[in-house]
Design an enzyme around this catalytic site. Structure first.
Site, PDB file in Angstrom:
ATOM      1  N   GLU A  34      -3.740  11.413  29.197  1.00 46.03           N
ATOM      2  CA  GLU A  34      -4.195  10.042  28.966  1.00 46.03           C
ATOM      3  C   GLU A  34      -4.787   9.466  30.247  1.00 46.03           C
ATOM      4  OE1 GLU A  34      -5.140   6.268  28.258  1.00 46.03           O
ATOM      5  OE2 GLU A  34      -4.763   7.767  26.700  1.00 46.03           O
ATOM      6  N   ALA A  35      -6.000   8.934  30.132  1.00 47.72           N
ATOM      7  CA  ALA A  35      -6.685   8.386  31.308  1.00 47.72           C
ATOM      8  C   ALA A  35      -6.018   7.125  31.828  1.00 47.72           C
ATOM      9  CB  ALA A  35      -8.147   8.103  30.973  1.00 47.72           C
ATOM     10  N   HIS A 467     -13.627  -1.561  15.019  1.00 45.50           N
ATOM     11  CA  HIS A 467     -13.237  -0.443  14.164  1.00 45.50           C
ATOM     12  C   HIS A 467     -14.293   0.670  14.185  1.00 45.50           C
ATOM     13  CE1 HIS A 467     -11.065  -3.787  11.685  1.00 45.50           C
ATOM     14  NE2 HIS A 467     -10.336  -3.411  12.723  1.00 45.50           N
TER      15      HIS A 467
END
Length: 532
Positions: A34-35, A467
């Site tokens: 995860e960055a 979205h």
């Protein structure tokens, strides 16, 4: 080089589901990259804290669209969550399955195995929804509740909807989405319940799960026609790690295509512009981008208090005290209080517009600064858009965000659905139940009457509802990026499991459908592992 069975690229909503399910048996080693960082901000747990996080670069990538003529050259914010939990850390917590017809449409487009009947068991697996029902789950990792707070003006909106001939319904996540009522949200005990809370934190202790934060994947590694691992950047420099079984892209509809293109996977003509050697031609990577576009209609309010006053001055202290002592009050609210799903024309089989009502209005919506005078807002969104855009790299530097071109309102059907939805919203707000509350319509105002004026208002003021989907579309046709088991076409050892695989938009907020995709995707991955 370190080797894991599975390497998950990303730590967001889908990735948290995958990390949980792929490590359950203990058979497989899993690395999540995860960055962003750990979700430490106090504002994450407080539902109303989303207003702080949407502009925080620690928890939001803060992407923007390119200026486009369809929206009069405006740049539009595309928030994407950053950190373990991804967008479920900063979103409005609204939980929507979508319509059964959405998934039957997916199947008709070639996404065999993804019909409503075939995906509904995974929605049940996700949730703990205590009112229950034949179509709802009672023991899943995600706690889903109706918005708990009630206000006289919200009740009046529901009465006005009924006076307009709209249905009042309780569970829009059952068979029939049509109607008005209160939103369901991902919360537990008055606090946000993110994908990290539900899926990741309970399994962090597993010995076969390794989670690395501050680890930005710069590319996937290919050995001939196989994906063999990934390269990622941390503070101490570049690293490479091998995946003996699969690399699973779960970086979302914005960053999954970006990382693939940086890796030399995509449209050769796009890659050539930035000096990237094409290692695997896949021309539709980054294409088919779809998002929900919405307008916000505002009214000045009288004879009641709204969030505009309740969330300012000394009243904030009262609200904070109530929240920390009781986990109740206005700080439990997210982006939606009353919802509505309506058919804008009688010949339409299912709702095509979604409403988001809040008894609040913004002086500056971009930074979530509330008006000082009483106000209310009805967000209006066309929920089955077909206008398509693209997301592609604009630099070979992985630290530079991609070029996002949504092409909003390009389709006349999308335009008409939104126009009709706004007209219906105005009509509902004009019903007798709201006469004592409404002073006047602030935006767009009574001067807007014709289709052309409504469309002009939308182009000038509309925003995404955050979205993004479909940039690595699944299907069984030649143009699909991944197959119906989410395997990247033409490459072994690479799968995509996130919103980018949707073949068409779902009717509502996308967090629930993304979790469904990840639950079903994890099951497919484990089935394929057993068969190999």
């Amino acid at each position: 080089m370190e080797t894991f069975d599975y390497v998950i690229v990303g730590g967001g909503t889908a990735a948290c589901v995958l990390a949980n399910r792929l490590t359950e048996s203990g058979k497989y080693s899993v690395l999540m990259l995860e960055a962003g960082g750990e979700p430490k901000s106090m504002w994450i747990n407080i539902p109303a804290g989303f207003t702080k996080l949407l502009n925080d670069p620690i928890y939001n990538w803060r992407f923007e669209t390119e200026p486009e003529d369809n929206v009069y050259g405006r740049k539009i914010a595309i928030p994407r969550g950053k950190g373990l939990g991804g967008s479920s850390l900063i979103n409005g917590m609204i939980y929507v399955h979508g319509q059964p017809e959405d998934y039957d449409h997916w199947a008709s487009l070639g996404a065999h195995g993804w019909s409503a009947k075939e995906v509904m068991p995974y929605f049940k697996k996700i949730e703990t929804y205590m009112p229950g029902g034949a179509h709802r789950g009672k023991s899943g990792p995600m706690h889903i509740h109706h918005v708990s707070e009630r206000f006289p003006i919200a009740e009046a909106v529901l009465q006005a909807a009924a006076q307009d001939g709209q249905k009042l319904t309780d569970d829009y996540n059952s068979v029939d989405q049509d109607g008005f009522g209160y939103y369901q949200v991902a919360q537990k005990g008055g606090q946000r319940w993110s994908a990290a809370d539900g899926y990741l934190q309970p399994v962090r202790h597993r010995k076969n799960l390794t989670v690395r934060t501050g680890a930005q994947v710069t590319k996937v590694l290919l050995t001939q026609e196989r994906c063999s691992g990934v390269a990622y950047l941390q503070q101490d420099g570049m690293h490479e790690v091998a995946a003996s079984r699969e690399v699973i892209m779960a970086a979302g509809a914005v960053q999954t295509p970006q990382i693939l293109e940086l890796s030399g996977i995509g449209d050769p003509s796009v890659l050539q512009k930035f000096g990237i050697t094409c290692l695997h031609a896949s021309p539709r990577v980054g294409e088919n981008y779809i998002d929900h576009f919405a307008t916000r209609m505002n009214w000045r309010v009288k004879n009641t208090q709204t969030l505009n006053e309740l969330a300012q001055g000394w009243r904030v202290g009262v609200a904070a005290l109530q929240y920390f002592l009781q986990r109740k009050g206005i700080l439990t609210l997210g982006t939606g209080l009353v919802r509505g799903f309506v058919k804008t024309r009688p010949e339409i089989a299912t709702p095509d517009v979604q409403y988001f009502f809040m008894h609040a209005s913004y002086a500056n919506a971009a930074i979530r600064k509330l008006d000082s005078a009483p106000g209310m807002t009805m967000g209006v969104s066309g929920i089955r858009p077909t206008s398509q855009g693209s997301i592609h790299i604009k630099s070979a530097d992985p630290m530079v965000g991609p070029s996002i071109r949504p092409n909003f309102l390009a389709n006349s059907t999308d335009q008409q659905s939104l126009i009709d939805g706004m007209r219906i919203a105005r009509r509902i707000m004009g019903r007798d139940a709201l006469k004592s509350y409404i002073d006047f319509e602030m935006s767009p105002g009574d001067s807007v009457q014709t289709d052309a004026q409504w469309l002009d208002f939308a182009r000038n003021n509309g925003q995404t509802t955050y979205h993004p989907v479909a940039t690595c579309r699944m299907g069984s046709d030649a143009n699909a990026v991944v197959d119906v088991r989410l395997r990247f076409k033409g490459l072994s050892g690479l799968r995509v499991v996130d919103a980018s695989v949707m073949p068409a938009m779902v009717s509502g907020n996308t967090q629930g459908p993304v979790m469904m995709i990840a639950e079903k995707g994890a099951e497919m991955i484990l089935e394929d592992a057993l068969a190999s």
